[in-house]
Motif scaffolding. Sequence first.
Motif, PDB file in Angstrom:
ATOM      1  N   GLN A  89       1.048  -1.069  -0.134  1.00 51.87           N
ATOM      2  CA  GLN A  89      -0.157  -0.137  -0.086  1.00 51.87           C
ATOM      3  C   GLN A  89       1.259   1.373  -0.037  1.00 51.87           C
ATOM      4  OE1 GLN A  89      -3.166  -0.420  -0.183  1.00 51.87           O
ATOM      5  NE2 GLN A  89      -3.356  -2.395  -0.399  1.00 51.87           N
ATOM      6  N   THR A  90       0.517   2.587  -0.766  1.00 47.60           N
ATOM      7  CA  THR A  90       1.299   3.509  -1.074  1.00 47.60           C
ATOM      8  C   THR A  90       0.606   4.549  -0.326  1.00 47.60           C
ATOM      9  OG1 THR A  90       0.023   3.763  -3.256  1.00 47.60           O
ATOM     10  CG2 THR A  90       2.657   3.102  -2.877  1.00 47.60           C
ATOM     11  N   ALA A  91       1.658   5.403   0.812  1.00 48.63           N
ATOM     12  CA  ALA A  91       0.775   6.501   0.771  1.00 48.63           C
ATOM     13  C   ALA A  91       0.403   7.382   0.503  1.00 48.63           C
ATOM     14  CB  ALA A  91       2.156   7.061   1.405  1.00 48.63           C
ATOM     15  N   ALA A  92      -1.561   7.323   0.963  1.00 46.22           N
ATOM     16  CA  ALA A  92      -2.328   9.157   0.664  1.00 46.22           C
ATOM     17  C   ALA A  92      -1.141   9.970   0.124  1.00 46.22           C
ATOM     18  CB  ALA A  92      -2.982   8.892   0.862  1.00 46.22           C
ATOM     19  N   ALA A  93      -1.123  10.420  -1.160  1.00 44.88           N
ATOM     20  CA  ALA A  93      -0.347  12.237  -0.876  1.00 44.88           C
ATOM     21  C   ALA A  93      -1.493  12.699  -0.004  1.00 44.88           C
ATOM     22  CB  ALA A  93      -0.386  12.729  -2.718  1.00 44.88           C
TER      23      ALA A  93
END
Length: 214
Positions: A89-93
């Motif tokens: 999971q990529t961190a939300a900008a």
Amino acid sequence: MAKHRRQGTNTTRRIAGTAALAATATVAVPGVAQAAEVVIPNTNYSVNVNGIENIPGIKDVPNIGQYVPSFNQVQAQAKTYNATATVPQTAAAPAPAPQQSTGDKVVAAARSAIGSPYGWGSAGPSSFDCSGLTSWAYAQAGKSIPRTSQAQAAQGQQVSMSDIQPGDIVVYYGGASHVAIYAGNGVMIDSLNSGTTVAERPLNYMPIHSIVRF
């Protein structure tokens, strides 16, 4: 009769071979609690052998599943096992900061001058008269407006008291002798007169003549 005797001999050999395999497995891996069933194909003979699955290379023997049925189950489970890949999971900008309006910039500039002394004819950055403060605050927000209070009152867009917004210029007295910047929440910021400093005061501190916006 001779034909029946040969079949009996073949069966005896299969049994003997299986017994030997079972004995070998038992000797090679003593003390294993769980046993695997070893069967003789095409017969009703079978025997449980302790630790046969631990014999090195036993599962690589051709057609071993015919003799040890439990090996077929293990191989079938291995073929049907599907690994589930975990997608990182990529961190939300972070959300972009809200853009500051011109009025908010004007108020921030005027508020930064609070405490500066009054100076007749001064337009900052160390001292201010009333219209010097308003024109300087607008300049910090990137907008040029007239320098004097009368010119500001005459050239700004007239707005009603019900429509007043932070950054609007409040004109006091009929001759526009004083101006201030509305800061919101019923207060204004001005440079009042000699002996005072730039400060926040109530919007109705003096008689309001008009409100203008640039």
